[in-house]
Design an enzyme around this catalytic site. Structure first.
Site, PDB file in Angstrom:
ATOM      1  CG  ASP A  13      -1.792  -1.250   1.263  1.00  0.00           C
ATOM      2  OD1 ASP A  13      -2.218  -1.715   0.187  1.00  0.00           O
ATOM      3  OD2 ASP A  13      -2.017  -1.779   2.365  1.00  0.00           O
ATOM      4  CE  LYS A  16       2.290  -2.621  -4.354  1.00  0.00           C
ATOM      5  NZ  LYS A  16       2.096  -2.217  -2.948  1.00  0.00           N
ATOM      6  CB  ALA A  41      -2.857  -6.445  -5.235  1.00  0.00           C
ATOM      7  N   GLY A  42      -4.609  -4.297  -3.709  1.00  0.00           N
ATOM      8  CA  GLY A  42      -5.585  -3.226  -3.910  1.00  0.00           C
ATOM      9  C   GLY A  42      -4.807  -1.979  -4.268  1.00  0.00           C
ATOM     10  CG  HIS A  43      -2.181  -1.923  -6.864  1.00  0.00           C
ATOM     11  ND1 HIS A  43      -1.316  -2.455  -7.771  1.00  0.00           N
ATOM     12  CD2 HIS A  43      -1.895  -2.535  -5.689  1.00  0.00           C
ATOM     13  CE1 HIS A  43      -0.537  -3.350  -7.176  1.00  0.00           C
ATOM     14  NE2 HIS A  43      -0.883  -3.419  -5.915  1.00  0.00           N
ATOM     15  CD  GLN A 225       0.444  -9.135  -2.890  1.00  0.00           C
ATOM     16  OE1 GLN A 225       0.933  -9.692  -3.847  1.00  0.00           O
ATOM     17  NE2 GLN A 225      -0.804  -8.698  -2.927  1.00  0.00           N
ATOM     18  CB  VAL A 300      -7.580  -0.693  -1.672  1.00  0.00           C
ATOM     19  CG1 VAL A 300      -8.395  -0.495  -2.935  1.00  0.00           C
ATOM     20  CG2 VAL A 300      -6.717   0.514  -1.403  1.00  0.00           C
ATOM     21  CB  THR A 302      -9.422  -6.452   3.709  1.00  0.00           C
ATOM     22  OG1 THR A 302      -8.354  -5.602   4.121  1.00  0.00           O
ATOM     23  CG2 THR A 302      -8.877  -7.630   2.947  1.00  0.00           C
ATOM     24  N   GLY A 303     -10.769  -3.303   3.582  1.00  0.00           N
ATOM     25  CA  GLY A 303     -11.360  -2.277   4.442  1.00  0.00           C
ATOM     26  C   GLY A 303     -10.795  -2.284   5.855  1.00  0.00           C
ATOM     27  CB  VAL A 415       2.760  16.566  -2.871  1.00  0.00           C
ATOM     28  CG1 VAL A 415       4.250  16.633  -2.605  1.00  0.00           C
ATOM     29  CG2 VAL A 415       2.452  17.021  -4.301  1.00  0.00           C
TER      30      VAL A 415
HETATM   31  P1  GDP Z   1      -0.737   0.280  -3.541  1.00  0.00           P
HETATM   32  O1  GDP Z   1      -1.367  -0.978  -3.046  1.00  0.00           O
HETATM   33  O2  GDP Z   1       0.733   0.314  -3.335  1.00  0.00           O
HETATM   34  O3  GDP Z   1      -1.100   0.625  -4.957  1.00  0.00           O
HETATM   35  O4  GDP Z   1      -1.335   1.445  -2.634  1.00  0.00           O
HETATM   36  P2  GDP Z   1      -2.874   1.633  -2.179  1.00  0.00           P
HETATM   37  O5  GDP Z   1      -3.651   2.138  -3.321  1.00  0.00           O
HETATM   38  O6  GDP Z   1      -3.347   0.422  -1.467  1.00  0.00           O
HETATM   39  O7  GDP Z   1      -2.708   2.734  -1.041  1.00  0.00           O
HETATM   40  C1  GDP Z   1      -2.090   3.950  -1.306  1.00  0.00           C
HETATM   41  C2  GDP Z   1      -3.068   5.083  -1.001  1.00  0.00           C
HETATM   42  O8  GDP Z   1      -2.361   6.289  -0.977  1.00  0.00           O
HETATM   43  C3  GDP Z   1      -4.158   5.267  -2.029  1.00  0.00           C
HETATM   44  O9  GDP Z   1      -5.316   5.711  -1.391  1.00  0.00           O
HETATM   45  C4  GDP Z   1      -3.586   6.351  -2.954  1.00  0.00           C
HETATM   46  O10 GDP Z   1      -4.594   7.098  -3.615  1.00  0.00           O
HETATM   47  C5  GDP Z   1      -2.871   7.195  -1.953  1.00  0.00           C
HETATM   48  N1  GDP Z   1      -1.701   7.933  -2.434  1.00  0.00           N
HETATM   49  C6  GDP Z   1      -0.723   7.504  -3.276  1.00  0.00           C
HETATM   50  N2  GDP Z   1       0.250   8.446  -3.360  1.00  0.00           N
HETATM   51  C7  GDP Z   1      -0.136   9.458  -2.554  1.00  0.00           C
HETATM   52  C8  GDP Z   1       0.475  10.713  -2.173  1.00  0.00           C
HETATM   53  O11 GDP Z   1       1.564  11.063  -2.607  1.00  0.00           O
HETATM   54  N3  GDP Z   1      -0.229  11.479  -1.285  1.00  0.00           N
HETATM   55  C9  GDP Z   1      -1.435  11.111  -0.768  1.00  0.00           C
HETATM   56  N4  GDP Z   1      -2.050  11.924   0.097  1.00  0.00           N
HETATM   57  N5  GDP Z   1      -2.018   9.945  -1.103  1.00  0.00           N
HETATM   58  C10 GDP Z   1      -1.372   9.143  -1.968  1.00  0.00           C
HETATM   59  P1  IMO Z   2      -0.918  -4.265  -2.246  1.00  0.00           P
HETATM   60  O1  IMO Z   2      -0.499  -4.798  -3.587  1.00  0.00           O
HETATM   61  C1  IMO Z   2      -0.885  -4.795   2.079  1.00  0.00           C
HETATM   62  C2  IMO Z   2      -0.889  -8.900   3.579  1.00  0.00           C
HETATM   63  C3  IMO Z   2      -2.143  -9.355   4.321  1.00  0.00           C
HETATM   64  C4  IMO Z   2      -1.527 -10.350   5.278  1.00  0.00           C
HETATM   65  C5  IMO Z   2      -0.433 -11.014   4.434  1.00  0.00           C
HETATM   66  C6  IMO Z   2      -0.855 -12.341   3.803  1.00  0.00           C
HETATM   67  O2  IMO Z   2      -2.190  -3.521  -2.255  1.00  0.00           O
HETATM   68  O3  IMO Z   2       0.200  -3.527  -1.590  1.00  0.00           O
HETATM   69  P2  IMO Z   2      -2.465 -12.987   1.775  1.00  0.00           P
HETATM   70  O4  IMO Z   2      -3.926 -12.746   1.579  1.00  0.00           O
HETATM   71  O5  IMO Z   2      -1.608 -12.398   0.708  1.00  0.00           O
HETATM   72  O6  IMO Z   2      -2.132 -14.423   2.037  1.00  0.00           O
HETATM   73  O7  IMO Z   2      -2.105 -12.201   3.158  1.00  0.00           O
HETATM   74  O8  IMO Z   2      -0.119 -10.079   3.418  1.00  0.00           O
HETATM   75  N1  IMO Z   2      -1.145  -8.354   2.218  1.00  0.00           N
HETATM   76  C7  IMO Z   2      -1.085  -7.057   1.926  1.00  0.00           C
HETATM   77  N2  IMO Z   2      -0.891  -5.978   2.708  1.00  0.00           N
HETATM   78  N3  IMO Z   2      -1.023  -4.636   0.754  1.00  0.00           N
HETATM   79  C8  IMO Z   2      -1.197  -5.697  -0.049  1.00  0.00           C
HETATM   80  O9  IMO Z   2      -1.230  -5.597  -1.406  1.00  0.00           O
HETATM   81  C9  IMO Z   2      -1.283  -6.987   0.529  1.00  0.00           C
HETATM   82  N4  IMO Z   2      -1.463  -8.231   0.036  1.00  0.00           N
HETATM   83  C10 IMO Z   2      -1.358  -9.063   1.085  1.00  0.00           C
HETATM   84  O10 IMO Z   2      -2.745  -8.280   4.992  1.00  0.00           O
HETATM   85  O11 IMO Z   2      -0.892  -9.687   6.349  1.00  0.00           O
HETATM   86 MG    MG Z   3      -2.840  -1.643  -1.743  1.00  0.00          MG
END
Ligand code: GDP
Ligand code: IMO
Ligand code: MG
Length: 427
Positions: A13, A16, A41-43, A225, A300, A302-303, A415
């Site tokens: 998170d 990415k 994953a949740g991007h 991850q 993103v 699992t909430g 930012v």
């Molecule tokens: P990922 O799994 O690595 O793609 O990241 P996630 O989407 O799960 O979580 C990153 C969160 O940070 C998301 O809500 C993005 O919209 C937010 N985000 C990413 N870059 C920035 C940043 O530079 N500033 C802020 N405030 N939010 C960001």
């Molecule tokens: P993104 O791509 C954050 C964590 C789970 C748990 C461990 C194992 O959005 O960064 P799994 O279901 O993969 O067997 O769970 O890994 N986990 C993540 N944590 N971001 C993720 O993906 C994750 N994918 C798995 O919370 O601790």
């Molecule tokens: Mg994520």
């Protein structure tokens, strides 16, 4: 630069999705490829204020002109795949092409059942998985009883493979976990129901990507991850079941290491983690609550609320090392605008001794206490800054200091969540 890897340098998170989307729209990217993990994953991608979340699909699906690839190292739930595609189509999104590897392993609904049952069985030792069936699907793969995408197109073979896969699983479910056995016919029926829709998307993605690289096309590998969740190099057993580090890109796509040009580690200006496991800089005070609230640190997929802590330069250096990072992309700097002083973990203290590198054993890592250095805060909103020079001097100093201690240069800084809320550090 034909082959670029974007991956997580912490516990996931990091942003990415945003980094991938930014690259995919600012450079001519022909392919965006997922090589490991699945719909755990949740991007998040924010385009013109509209928020999108991708799970199994590469973020490149939102970039018209780019082809998205789900390569062999991914575990594919056909149900999740089509649910996600349909969700985007319902929102009227113009989707790029999608190709799925014939060799990718398949997640059926029983994998998710086993994932949840296993977690319950572990009790207080549970991993805190996403419950998506990731671990059980990779376990089948390693046990050589997995179902692959190509198997869906031959019902006879599929039935034999499902039968073999469920043989031991059903003994476990009924005799150890006290659950009902999974019915082979029901699983075959479930998987065959996706075959017709999936068939036109399936290809030899290793051949496709290598030919693309031969032709000088640009391929972006979107990590899922993160380094500290990698099954070999993360905080085992509190990890996911795949190789999320740069090496996983090669096995997960069938592309050799000599073809990779850039490896970008996405890293937050502080740290977060979802699920169980050690986290040296975790905060249990108001600062932790403030980082969680200001950063909107809610999962993103699992909430779940993310655990929060300060930036950990030991983790950053480790990520630089095991991934061979050529650069970092630092996200969420804007979230730190509320603090007078910002602590950064520069080393650990383990059983009274200062340790500058990731300790060798998990026990030592569990005992690691952060050694903090304090940095002056900038106490202002930087979300409108568009160049490094626009940043307050304290924010510039924070970024420069992180760069000095993290083992690779910082290429860009986020930012805000929007595509445009990004600045480059070195021109
Ligand atoms: P990922 O799994 O690595 O793609 O990241 P996630 O989407 O799960 O979580 C990153 C969160 O940070 C998301 O809500 C993005 O919209 C937010 N985000 C990413 N870059 C920035 C940043 O530079 N500033 C802020 N405030 N939010 C960001
Ligand atoms: P993104 O791509 C954050 C964590 C789970 C748990 C461990 C194992 O959005 O960064 P799994 O279901 O993969 O067997 O769970 O890994 N986990 C993540 N944590 N971001 C993720 O993906 C994750 N994918 C798995 O919370 O601790
Ligand atoms: Mg994520």
């Amino acid at each position: 630069m034909p082959a670029i890897v974007v991956l997580g340098a912490q516990w996931g998170d990091e942003g990415k999705g945003k980094a991938t989307d930014l690259l995919a729209t600012s450079e001519t990217i022909h392919y965006v490829v997922r090589t490991s993990g699945g719909h755990n994953a949740g991007h998040t991608i924010v385009v013109n204020g509209e928020k999108y979340a991708t799970h199994l699909l590469p973020s490149g699906i939102l970039t018209p002109g780019a082809t998205s690839v789900i390569a062999n190292g991914v575990v594919v739930s056909p149900e999740a795949l089509f649910r996600e595609l349909d969700g985007l189509l319902e929102r009227g999104v113009e989707l790029g092409g999608l190709v799925v590897s014939a060799n990718a392993h398949v997640i059926a609904s029983y994998h998710s059942t086993i994932d949840k049952v296993t977690e319950r069985f572990l009790g207080k030792n549970q991993i805190g998985t996403t419950g998506r069936g990731i671990g059980p699907a990779y376990a089948d793969k390693i046990n050589r009883v997995g179902i692959r995408v190509a198997d869906l197109f031959d019902e006879g073979i599929l039935r034999q493979k499902v039968d073999a896969a469920l043989d031991v699983r059903n003994h476990l479910l009924t005799k150890v976990y006290n659950r009902r056995a999974v019915d082979v016919d029901a699983v075959v029926e479930e998987l065959v129901s996706y075959a017709d829709r999936l068939r036109p998307m399936v290809a030899d993605t290793s051949l496709l990507l290598n030919e693309a690289l031969d032709e000088g096309r640009t391929v972006l590998f979107e990590g899922a991850q993160a380094t500290m969740l990698d099954v070999d190099h993360g905080t085992y057993p509190f990890v996911t079941s795949s190789n999320a580090i740069a090496g996983g890109v090669c096995t997960g796509a069938g592309v050799g290491p000599t073809r990779i040009d850039r490896v970008i580690g996405v890293i937050k200006a502080y740290s977060t983690r979802v699920g169980s496991g050690p986290f040296p800089t975790e905060l249990f005070d108001q600062d932790g609550i403030d980082l969680q609230t200001l950063g909107g640190e809610i999962g993103v997929s699992t909430g779940r609320t993310r655990r929060c802590g300060w930036y950990d330069a030991v983790v950053a250096r480790y990520a630089a090392r095991v991934n061979g990072l050529t650069e970092f992309f630092l996200t969420k700097l804007d979230i730190l605008g509320a603090w007078d002083e910002i602590p950064v973990c520069v080393a650990y203290e383990i059983d009274g001794k200062r340790v500058d590198e990731m300790p060798m054993t998990q026990t030592e890592f569990h005992h690691a206490k952060p050694v903090y250095e304090m940095f002056e805060g900038w106490k202002s909103d930087i979300s409108g800054c568009r160049s490094f020079a626009d940043l307050p001097t304290q924010a510039q100093a924070y970024v420069t200091a992180l760069e000095g201690m993290s083992g690779a240069r910082i290429w860009g800084v986020g930012v805000g969540p929007g595509r445009e809320q990004t600045l480059t550090v070195h021109d």
